[in-house]
Write an enzyme that holds these catalytic residues in place. Structure first.
Site, mmCIF file in Angstrom:
data_model
loop_
_atom_site.group_PDB
_atom_site.id
_atom_site.type_symbol
_atom_site.label_atom_id
_atom_site.label_comp_id
_atom_site.label_asym_id
_atom_site.label_seq_id
_atom_site.Cartn_x
_atom_site.Cartn_y
_atom_site.Cartn_z
ATOM 1 N N GLU A 1 19.975 20.220 26.448
ATOM 2 C CA GLU A 1 19.503 21.041 24.857
ATOM 3 C C GLU A 1 20.674 21.541 24.165
ATOM 4 O O GLU A 1 20.849 21.046 22.987
ATOM 5 C CB GLU A 1 18.060 21.608 24.808
ATOM 6 N N CYS B 1 13.999 8.272 4.791
ATOM 7 C CA CYS B 1 14.087 8.091 2.721
ATOM 8 C C CYS B 1 13.045 9.036 2.596
ATOM 9 O O CYS B 1 11.602 9.838 3.358
ATOM 10 C CB CYS B 1 13.839 6.422 2.804
ATOM 11 N N TRP C 1 18.011 6.887 3.475
ATOM 12 C CA TRP C 1 18.958 6.960 4.108
ATOM 13 C C TRP C 1 19.115 5.627 4.559
ATOM 14 O O TRP C 1 18.332 5.028 5.162
ATOM 15 C CB TRP C 1 18.362 8.338 5.314
ATOM 16 N N LYS D 1 23.159 19.490 21.112
ATOM 17 C CA LYS D 1 23.048 20.687 19.568
ATOM 18 C C LYS D 1 23.889 20.960 19.304
ATOM 19 O O LYS D 1 24.763 21.215 18.542
ATOM 20 C CB LYS D 1 22.906 22.453 20.295
ATOM 21 N N ARG E 1 14.950 15.495 4.887
ATOM 22 C CA ARG E 1 14.873 14.467 5.326
ATOM 23 C C ARG E 1 16.056 13.468 6.205
ATOM 24 O O ARG E 1 16.339 12.806 6.681
ATOM 25 C CB ARG E 1 13.667 13.320 4.749
ATOM 26 N N HIS F 1 29.726 13.438 42.620
ATOM 27 C CA HIS F 1 29.181 12.222 42.569
ATOM 28 C C HIS F 1 30.063 11.766 41.730
ATOM 29 O O HIS F 1 29.496 10.911 41.657
ATOM 30 C CB HIS F 1 28.057 12.106 42.437
ATOM 31 N N ASN G 1 9.997 3.564 1.793
ATOM 32 C CA ASN G 1 10.358 4.267 2.446
ATOM 33 C C ASN G 1 10.021 3.106 4.408
ATOM 34 O O ASN G 1 8.488 3.059 3.872
ATOM 35 C CB ASN G 1 9.459 5.880 2.982
ATOM 36 N N GLY G 2 10.975 2.379 4.878
ATOM 37 C CA GLY G 2 10.117 1.900 5.821
ATOM 38 C C GLY G 2 11.325 0.943 6.351
ATOM 39 O O GLY G 2 12.349 0.608 5.345
ATOM 40 N N GLU H 1 25.914 17.288 17.714
ATOM 41 C CA GLU H 1 24.993 16.733 17.140
ATOM 42 C C GLU H 1 25.899 18.115 15.819
ATOM 43 O O GLU H 1 25.642 17.364 14.291
ATOM 44 C CB GLU H 1 23.274 17.022 16.189
ATOM 45 N N LYS I 1 16.983 14.462 9.384
ATOM 46 C CA LYS I 1 15.551 15.092 9.839
ATOM 47 C C LYS I 1 14.276 14.764 10.632
ATOM 48 O O LYS I 1 13.924 14.706 12.150
ATOM 49 C CB LYS I 1 15.112 15.902 9.361
#
Ligand code: AGP
Length: 609
Positions: free
Chosen positions: A482, A2, A74, A486, A27, A505, A100-101, A489, A604
């Site tokens: 990584e 948010c 969000w 990428k 964000r 294994h 926000n929160g 997502e 983000k």
């Protein structure tokens, strides 16, 4: 996550707030809203989806207020609908709040408000509780109503409130969520983050935890939790405004991948003096500070955690102190053995990741020295750390982290090598060799970006695959994780990364004809082992794409395709090897017509647990 924006002044608040919210789009959000104080009333408009939906609703001239607050949401409590979008109003519609929160005790407050004050809720959000609480306590003085409301609230928040009967002020409070105030001429601003205000001002105040800020058009007053007026230094933002825009690229992600050579240069070179020594902007560890340590923890989330995996090898190799890497979301709940002999390193691009921040606080409470690697100046993690080394990568807007990751790796090299020298565990000759290697990285990163054509062609060939594997050994394992993240997502393809030696294994059972593998083989000292692992998957008819250094001819004999990165030492190879994987993910996502900069369900900066 948010975002909050506020404006009070002589101009139309509507335009300033919409522009501010646009600056916060990175964000992540799924609905947006605005509240304007206009002619003794509060006008609210909110819409789910893109900001444009909201803009279409507020073109009329009735939206002429000179004071207002806005929000990008969000969803956390309640689905991303118009009803749940902020701002939320008090029962009489005279107080508006953006937040926000999370208000953790809203489920206690809500029944209290319903039973004692006959409040009817209009949304499923925790935020609506703030608006009602302020409404209940309001007797003509917003500031004192907010103070009373805050006393009832538990949780994390940065919220801003306006009152219809006091069109001359915005009152905001911060607790564990970012909040800044911007200074204008005959006007003032409020926001969660700097990019919201770059268009209007570069002079800002960072609001600290438990502080209340009151904005009028002529003044910004900050008070601490005891109600004492606080004198705060103005922080001058030096960011280039263009940096917050796409600069001609189709996506922020491509822009940011291409900025990597420069970001590496900026993060690295100013920290190496003309005698080849490392200077870490004020961070000072004496030999005694290091000798006392018996443990290093590196704690982070997502991509930053993958950087941490690389950091473990570096600290153990150069500083010779046992180093553990942990996911922040796990660290805080497993009673880690932390005390004043622990160095706690946290890595965070945004500096606002809730799990990482909570882990930091836990480690601090137990006496650890806190060193953070951050990209966001003045962020919560940066401010709460004993030492900070910034990745000078500039703002990273795309949700998929690229330049933040490669510069985090640079910082991990710098810190571990610096400590290795101070402690005497990294021999001078070895140190000088790696410094020379590091210095070549900006050019080599430039060179590595030229793999784009090859990666695009591979993307064209493989974008229809529903599953892709990544394998490697040593630091290539972190790169494999990584690369896989990428791809997942931004393309939404299922992918899996695993240490190559671990395949047999269990995971090897998944291999069928044409199963696609990206095999990282950049570690010369592990090459023979990796070669054997690739043979194992080839024997099961997998399709393999190898990634290795220029000059490795053997890999081409067993892989179906090979991608080359420039020759470099094993220690720094992971900084280059990730670049083709970023490019691959980008092109696959593009071919799949994904929303590359804002992948679904992601934000983000993850400021909730
Ligand atoms: C990766 O592309 C993501 N953006 C994500 O994994 C990210 O690295 C993670 O959420 C941690 O964020 P931070 O670096 O801002 O703490």
């Amino acid at each position: 996550m948010c975002g909050i924006v506020g404006y009070i002044g002589n101009d139309s608040a509507k335009n300033v707030i919409i522009n501010g919210l646009r600056g916060l789009e990175y964000r992540g959000y799924d609905s947006a809203g605005i509240a304007l104080g206009s002619r003794g009333r509060i006008l609210v408009r909110k819409e789910s989806g893109a900001l444009e939906n909201l803009e279409k609703k507020i073109t009329k001239s009735e939206f002429d207020g000179k004071i207002g607050i806005g929000h990008t949401r969000w969803a956390t409590h309640g689905s991303p609908t118009r009803e749940n979008a902020h701002p939320h109003l008090s029962a009489d519609g005279k107080i508006a709040v953006v937040h926000n929160g999370i208000i953790e005790n809203y489920d206690e407050l809500k029944p209290w408000l319903i039973e004692n004050h006959h409040i009817e809720y209009r949304s499923e959000t925790d935020t609506e509780t703030i608006a009602h609480l302020i409404g209940v306590y309001y007797q003509g003085d917003l500031e004192s109503a907010v103070k009373k409301a805050v006393l009832r609230m538990r949780g994390t928040y940065a919220f801003a409130a306006i009152a219809a009967d006091e069109p001359n002020k915005i009152v905001a409070v911060r607790k564990d969520a970012p909040l800044i105030a911007g200074i204008g001429e005959n006007c003032n601003y409020l926001a969660s983050d700097i990019p919201a205000l770059l268009k209007y001002t570069r002079d800002i105040y960072l609001i600290e935890n438990d502080e209340m800020v009151i904005l009028t058009k002529d003044e910004i007053k900050i008070y601490d939790a005891d109600g004492t007026r606080v004198k705060r230094e103005i922080m001058r933002v030096t960011w280039d405004a263009d940096a917050a825009e796409k600069g001609g690229y189709e996506h922020f992600m491509m822009k940011e991948m291409c900025e990597q050579p420069d970001a590496i240069r900026k993060t690295l070179l100013p920290r190496i003096d003309n005698k080849g020594r490392i200077k870490l902007d004020g961070i000072k560890f004496e030999k005694d500070d290091l000798d006392v340590l018996d443990h290093i923890y590196i704690v982070a989330c997502g991509t930053a955690y993958h950087a941490g995996l690389q950091g473990k090898s570096l600290f153990e190799k150069y500083v010779k102190i046992p180093t553990e890497v942990d996911l922040a979301s796990e660290f805080r709940y497993r009673k880690p053995l932390v005390d004043n002999r622990t160095l706690f390193i946290c890595i965070s691009q945004s500096g606002e990741t809730q799990d990482t921040l909570a882990a930091l606080r836990e480690a601090k409470k137990q006496g650890a020295r806190i060193l953070s690697i951050c990209n966001a100046m003045g962020s919560s993690i940066a401010r709460e750390s004993d030492d900070v080394l910034y990745t000078w990568a500039g703002p990273e807007i795309a949700v998929a982290s690229t330049k933040a990751y490669t510069t985090q790796l640079i910082c991990l090299h710098l810190i571990s090598m610096y400590m290795g020298r101070v402690r005497g565990t990294l021999p001078k000759v070895e140190f000088e060799r790696i410094i020379e290697e590091l210095k070549t990285l900006p050019e080599k990163a430039e060179e590595t970006l030229k793999t784009e054509n090859v990666m695009r062609e591979l993307a064209e060939k493989f974008f229809i695959k529903e599953q892709i594997f990544y394998i490697g050994r040593g630091t290539d394992v972190g790169t494999a994780y990584e690369g896989s993240l990428k791809l997942k997502e931004i393309s939404y393809i299922n992918s899996f990364a695993i240490a190559a030696g671990e395949l047999k294994h269990g995971t090897i059972a998944l291999i069928r004809k044409q199963t696609l593998f990206f095999a990282l083989a950049t570690q010369d000292f592990l090459y023979e082992k990796m070669h054997s692992n690739i043979e194992e998957i080839k024997a099961r008819n997998a399709h393999t794409v190898g990634i290795t250094k220029d000059g490795n001819k053997r890999l081409a004999k067993i892989c179906d395709e090979v991608v080359y990165i420039p020759k470099c030492s094993d220690e720094v190879a992971s900084i280059l090897a990730v670049i083709p994987l970023q490019l691959l993910a980008y092109h696959i996502a593009k071919l799949r017509k994904r929303d590359i900069d804002k992948p679904r369900n992601l934000a983000k900066s993850v400021t909730v647990e």
